[in-house]
Scaffold this motif. Sequence first.
Motif, PDB file in Angstrom:
ATOM      1  N   PRO A 154       4.729 -70.396 -14.072  1.00 55.91           N
ATOM      2  CA  PRO A 154       3.372 -71.212 -14.556  1.00 55.91           C
ATOM      3  C   PRO A 154       2.296 -71.426 -13.441  1.00 55.91           C
ATOM      4  CG  PRO A 154       5.554 -72.273 -15.004  1.00 55.91           C
ATOM      5  CD  PRO A 154       6.000 -71.000 -13.986  1.00 55.91           C
ATOM      6  N   VAL A 155       2.704 -71.299 -12.133  1.00 61.63           N
ATOM      7  CA  VAL A 155       1.577 -71.214 -11.086  1.00 61.63           C
ATOM      8  C   VAL A 155       0.733 -70.100 -11.418  1.00 61.63           C
ATOM      9  CG1 VAL A 155       1.278 -70.994  -8.751  1.00 61.63           C
ATOM     10  CG2 VAL A 155       3.148 -72.610  -9.577  1.00 61.63           C
ATOM     11  N   ASP A 156       1.328 -68.770 -11.568  1.00 59.30           N
ATOM     12  CA  ASP A 156       0.518 -67.659 -11.875  1.00 59.30           C
ATOM     13  C   ASP A 156      -0.227 -67.697 -12.891  1.00 59.30           C
ATOM     14  OD1 ASP A 156       1.559 -66.608  -9.431  1.00 59.30           O
ATOM     15  OD2 ASP A 156       3.129 -65.607 -10.355  1.00 59.30           O
ATOM     16  N   ILE A 157       0.412 -68.146 -14.074  1.00 55.30           N
ATOM     17  CA  ILE A 157      -0.150 -68.391 -15.526  1.00 55.30           C
ATOM     18  C   ILE A 157      -1.606 -69.337 -15.271  1.00 55.30           C
ATOM     19  CG2 ILE A 157      -0.136 -69.064 -17.756  1.00 55.30           C
ATOM     20  CD1 ILE A 157       3.013 -68.142 -17.709  1.00 55.30           C
ATOM     21  N   ARG A 158      -1.367 -70.567 -14.714  1.00 56.46           N
ATOM     22  CA  ARG A 158      -2.429 -71.303 -14.476  1.00 56.46           C
ATOM     23  C   ARG A 158      -3.796 -70.541 -13.681  1.00 56.46           C
ATOM     24  NH1 ARG A 158       1.574 -75.172 -13.698  1.00 56.46           N
ATOM     25  NH2 ARG A 158       1.452 -75.139 -11.688  1.00 56.46           N
ATOM     26  N   LEU A 159      -3.092 -69.872 -12.439  1.00 53.06           N
ATOM     27  CA  LEU A 159      -4.305 -69.257 -11.849  1.00 53.06           C
ATOM     28  C   LEU A 159      -4.856 -68.062 -12.640  1.00 53.06           C
ATOM     29  CD1 LEU A 159      -5.935 -68.896  -9.345  1.00 53.06           C
ATOM     30  CD2 LEU A 159      -4.125 -67.535  -8.322  1.00 53.06           C
ATOM     31  N   PHE A 160      -4.188 -67.465 -13.421  1.00 54.94           N
ATOM     32  CA  PHE A 160      -4.685 -66.280 -14.255  1.00 54.94           C
ATOM     33  C   PHE A 160      -5.583 -66.945 -15.202  1.00 54.94           C
ATOM     34  CE2 PHE A 160      -4.918 -64.124 -18.154  1.00 54.94           C
ATOM     35  CZ  PHE A 160      -5.078 -62.653 -17.597  1.00 54.94           C
ATOM     36  N   GLU A 161      -5.420 -67.969 -16.013  1.00 59.99           N
ATOM     37  CA  GLU A 161      -6.351 -68.755 -16.896  1.00 59.99           C
ATOM     38  C   GLU A 161      -7.660 -69.174 -16.223  1.00 59.99           C
ATOM     39  OE1 GLU A 161      -3.739 -71.568 -18.508  1.00 59.99           O
ATOM     40  OE2 GLU A 161      -2.675 -70.105 -19.916  1.00 59.99           O
ATOM     41  N   ALA A 162      -7.305 -69.789 -14.937  1.00 61.67           N
ATOM     42  CA  ALA A 162      -8.671 -69.962 -14.234  1.00 61.67           C
ATOM     43  C   ALA A 162      -9.591 -69.035 -13.909  1.00 61.67           C
ATOM     44  CB  ALA A 162      -8.113 -70.781 -12.714  1.00 61.67           C
ATOM     45  N   VAL A 163      -8.800 -67.797 -13.573  1.00 68.48           N
ATOM     46  CA  VAL A 163      -9.609 -66.704 -13.032  1.00 68.48           C
ATOM     47  C   VAL A 163     -10.226 -65.920 -14.232  1.00 68.48           C
ATOM     48  CG1 VAL A 163      -9.524 -64.413 -12.067  1.00 68.48           C
ATOM     49  CG2 VAL A 163      -8.439 -66.285 -10.800  1.00 68.48           C
ATOM     50  N   PHE A 164      -9.442 -65.656 -15.348  1.00 64.82           N
ATOM     51  CA  PHE A 164      -9.684 -64.765 -16.395  1.00 64.82           C
ATOM     52  C   PHE A 164     -10.643 -65.658 -17.483  1.00 64.82           C
ATOM     53  CE2 PHE A 164      -7.151 -62.189 -14.073  1.00 64.82           C
ATOM     54  CZ  PHE A 164      -7.282 -60.754 -14.355  1.00 64.82           C
ATOM     55  N   GLU A 165     -10.295 -66.711 -17.648  1.00 63.07           N
ATOM     56  CA  GLU A 165     -10.668 -67.629 -18.733  1.00 63.07           C
ATOM     57  C   GLU A 165     -11.725 -68.743 -18.454  1.00 63.07           C
ATOM     58  OE1 GLU A 165      -7.109 -68.768 -20.690  1.00 63.07           O
ATOM     59  OE2 GLU A 165      -6.091 -66.841 -20.831  1.00 63.07           O
ATOM     60  N   GLY A 166     -11.466 -69.241 -17.194  1.00 67.13           N
ATOM     61  CA  GLY A 166     -12.536 -70.244 -16.469  1.00 67.13           C
ATOM     62  C   GLY A 166     -13.519 -69.619 -15.985  1.00 67.13           C
ATOM     63  N   GLY A 167     -14.415 -70.444 -15.451  1.00 70.71           N
ATOM     64  CA  GLY A 167     -15.612 -70.133 -14.851  1.00 70.71           C
ATOM     65  C   GLY A 167     -15.149 -69.903 -13.297  1.00 70.71           C
ATOM     66  N   LEU A 168     -16.146 -69.324 -12.372  1.00 71.82           N
ATOM     67  CA  LEU A 168     -15.673 -69.091 -10.976  1.00 71.82           C
ATOM     68  C   LEU A 168     -16.295 -70.596 -10.335  1.00 71.82           C
ATOM     69  CD1 LEU A 168     -15.903 -67.324  -8.474  1.00 71.82           C
ATOM     70  CD2 LEU A 168     -18.268 -66.926  -8.594  1.00 71.82           C
ATOM     71  N   THR A 169     -17.147 -71.235 -10.885  1.00 63.74           N
ATOM     72  CA  THR A 169     -17.709 -72.563 -10.399  1.00 63.74           C
ATOM     73  C   THR A 169     -16.374 -73.539 -10.170  1.00 63.74           C
ATOM     74  OG1 THR A 169     -19.885 -72.296 -10.880  1.00 63.74           O
ATOM     75  CG2 THR A 169     -19.167 -74.661 -10.412  1.00 63.74           C
ATOM     76  N   ALA A 170     -15.763 -73.449 -11.500  1.00 61.47           N
ATOM     77  CA  ALA A 170     -14.560 -74.229 -11.596  1.00 61.47           C
ATOM     78  C   ALA A 170     -13.483 -73.835 -10.818  1.00 61.47           C
ATOM     79  CB  ALA A 170     -14.074 -74.404 -12.918  1.00 61.47           C
ATOM     80  N   LEU A 171     -13.090 -72.759 -10.672  1.00 59.09           N
ATOM     81  CA  LEU A 171     -11.990 -71.979  -9.744  1.00 59.09           C
ATOM     82  C   LEU A 171     -12.244 -72.746  -8.387  1.00 59.09           C
ATOM     83  CD1 LEU A 171      -9.541 -70.250  -9.379  1.00 59.09           C
ATOM     84  CD2 LEU A 171     -11.391 -68.565  -8.868  1.00 59.09           C
ATOM     85  N   LEU A 194     -25.722 -60.498 -13.457  1.00 57.40           N
ATOM     86  CA  LEU A 194     -26.649 -61.387 -14.158  1.00 57.40           C
ATOM     87  C   LEU A 194     -25.714 -62.236 -14.775  1.00 57.40           C
ATOM     88  CD1 LEU A 194     -29.524 -61.840 -13.762  1.00 57.40           C
ATOM     89  CD2 LEU A 194     -30.007 -60.863 -15.799  1.00 57.40           C
ATOM     90  N   VAL A 195     -24.686 -62.824 -14.260  1.00 55.34           N
ATOM     91  CA  VAL A 195     -23.714 -63.819 -14.764  1.00 55.34           C
ATOM     92  C   VAL A 195     -23.688 -65.051 -14.274  1.00 55.34           C
ATOM     93  CG1 VAL A 195     -21.300 -63.980 -15.734  1.00 55.34           C
ATOM     94  CG2 VAL A 195     -22.551 -61.806 -15.728  1.00 55.34           C
ATOM     95  N   PRO A 196     -24.039 -66.047 -14.646  1.00 53.80           N
ATOM     96  CA  PRO A 196     -24.052 -67.348 -14.068  1.00 53.80           C
ATOM     97  C   PRO A 196     -22.533 -67.775 -13.552  1.00 53.80           C
ATOM     98  CG  PRO A 196     -25.321 -67.341 -15.993  1.00 53.80           C
ATOM     99  CD  PRO A 196     -24.621 -66.501 -15.857  1.00 53.80           C
ATOM    100  N   PRO A 197     -22.271 -68.259 -12.591  1.00 49.97           N
ATOM    101  CA  PRO A 197     -20.899 -68.729 -12.073  1.00 49.97           C
ATOM    102  C   PRO A 197     -20.072 -69.784 -13.008  1.00 49.97           C
ATOM    103  CG  PRO A 197     -22.448 -69.668 -10.722  1.00 49.97           C
ATOM    104  CD  PRO A 197     -23.216 -68.704 -11.466  1.00 49.97           C
ATOM    105  N   SER A 198     -20.792 -70.274 -13.888  1.00 52.04           N
ATOM    106  CA  SER A 198     -20.224 -71.253 -14.710  1.00 52.04           C
ATOM    107  C   SER A 198     -19.819 -70.511 -16.077  1.00 52.04           C
ATOM    108  CB  SER A 198     -21.254 -72.235 -15.384  1.00 52.04           C
ATOM    109  OG  SER A 198     -22.200 -71.475 -15.947  1.00 52.04           O
ATOM    110  N   THR A 199     -19.960 -69.115 -16.208  1.00 47.03           N
ATOM    111  CA  THR A 199     -19.478 -68.181 -17.307  1.00 47.03           C
ATOM    112  C   THR A 199     -18.063 -67.885 -17.334  1.00 47.03           C
ATOM    113  OG1 THR A 199     -21.637 -67.208 -17.401  1.00 47.03           O
ATOM    114  CG2 THR A 199     -19.949 -66.109 -18.605  1.00 47.03           C
ATOM    115  N   PRO A 200     -17.292 -68.346 -18.446  1.00 49.51           N
ATOM    116  CA  PRO A 200     -15.809 -67.779 -18.516  1.00 49.51           C
ATOM    117  C   PRO A 200     -15.653 -66.402 -18.106  1.00 49.51           C
ATOM    118  CG  PRO A 200     -16.239 -68.944 -20.358  1.00 49.51           C
ATOM    119  CD  PRO A 200     -17.708 -68.813 -19.736  1.00 49.51           C
ATOM    120  N   GLY A 201     -14.715 -66.088 -17.100  1.00 49.69           N
ATOM    121  CA  GLY A 201     -14.269 -65.073 -16.675  1.00 49.69           C
ATOM    122  C   GLY A 201     -15.102 -64.559 -15.444  1.00 49.69           C
ATOM    123  N   SER A 202     -16.129 -65.219 -15.056  1.00 50.78           N
ATOM    124  CA  SER A 202     -16.917 -64.941 -13.900  1.00 50.78           C
ATOM    125  C   SER A 202     -16.098 -64.729 -12.615  1.00 50.78           C
ATOM    126  CB  SER A 202     -18.346 -65.858 -13.905  1.00 50.78           C
ATOM    127  OG  SER A 202     -17.739 -67.106 -13.692  1.00 50.78           O
TER     128      SER A 202
END
Length: 535
Positions: A154-171, A194-202
């Motif tokens: 579950p720890v890896d899955i949460r980090l995966f979701e943060a990196v691949f599905e969330g934004g860089l800013t949130a991470l 040219l991708v804002p850090p708030s973009t999912p997957g950034s």
Amino acid sequence: MNRYDAVIVGGGHNGLVTAAYLGRAGLKVALLESRPGLGGPCGAYEFLPGRRLAFTNSPGSLDPAVVAELGLARHGLRFVRVDPTVVHRFDEGCFIGYRDPARVDAQLDSFAPGEAARYRALIEGLERLGARLGVRPDRTPPSVDVVKKRLSDPVDIRLFEAVFEGGLTALLDTHLRSDRAKALLMLLALNAQLVPPSTPGSAVGLMMRPFALAATGGGGPDAAERVALRGSTGLPVGSMSAIVDALAGACREYGVELRTGTPAARILHGPDGAYGVVTPTGEEFHASRVISTVNPHHLFRDLLGEGAMDPAIGDAVLAEPLRGSAFKVVLEVDSLPPYTGIPEDADPDAVRACQFRFGSSPRSIETAITEALAGRTADEILMWGLTPTLTSPALTPGTTHLISVNAWHAPYRPHDGPWDAARTEHFGRRCVEQLGLLMPGIADRIVAHRFLDPVQIEAELGLEGSNITHGDMLPGGLFGGRPHPALAGHRTPLPGFYIGGSGTWPGGYVTGTPGRNAAAAVLRDLAHDEQRPHP
């Protein structure tokens, strides 16, 4: 009629890598490059009279396997292992990226108590995630959904979701406390995108080093992949064009025919697949294997005629926007001022010899990118730069120095009119003014300069939209087949036709890995064909 075993379209560094590997395997190879010189952004370019260096500055991602396997040292490639590797300018003072982790940690903790431990925990988590995903730069990965199913913790899955599905800013907000620590990783993850850090997957840009680390088994303590802030490869003597010169030398050693000033007009293909390339003059180069390392947009729009592949593939590739924002600044100065804002214990000469970066906060980075997307320029210009003459003094014959800066984000299409000489000069002068925050008085020391705006860069290098990576490097454009699922593994539905440039896995920047991967695909297919029983 020119007959070969393989013909390569595009003489950038990936095309040269592909050619060298195929030539090393004993194939008769021709490489066709439209420009007068080889290497694209990595090749030598005369910015000022008698002053030649590359558009790119740092080989922080160069694949060590390419250097070793092609014997580039035999062809003169040498690196200066600078320490520190980077200086990042902040209003509060400069961060210095030393090779000694203890010196880095001390600075991080000065940003916020306990920040070094939080920073290290994030980096270690990303490295663990990279190892468990089983993704390697030298093997094309499946789609993001398939990769995610490899995880069970579950720890890896949460980090995966943060990196691949969330934004860089949130991470970064989740794991770090100080804006300066966040800015260090934010600028690294996004680089020219040219991708804002708030973009999912950034945040996926932070995974490329862990993927390389997992693929090599971790390497030694000084391995390039070990340094999270990059730069441990060193700086090539002679600027980045020394890499291209060495690759060209390897190609010639292996009998590759290098043809510059020879653009491809069309990929030749028939019922049995690709069989060659024709130039605008009508000269034909025939081969059973054809490899393109040019931008996929150029390939599908201009070089592949009807009937080569399902039209839906080309339509999908061309539908992906090529959003770029590169601006180039080259200054020749009569002397170098001391840097301001560096710690008292820093060696000023060593600091000036390494790469410098501007990007003062997560907010300023987000603003610079969102403004560029709207056709405007922000107050702070994001910049990566280097004074290459400190490690390669032969670049100038006298006592002057060259300062080479890649500035982001200059909009390709300004909202209030096209680029012209006045606009280009104004933006370049703004870059020089900002450089003065690190190098006081630099404007007064300039003896010559050259500014290139995004449209000029596109024209000079063929980088469509001034996009240096042949397309955005977000998860959807990386995993499952870059630039399209039907083109995964560097093979295409057109028999005998392959792709291997920055528009393929694992993406842009000066790695050489796409070219190495394409050559490996060709050689595997040739070996398989030789093993098949013949009627």
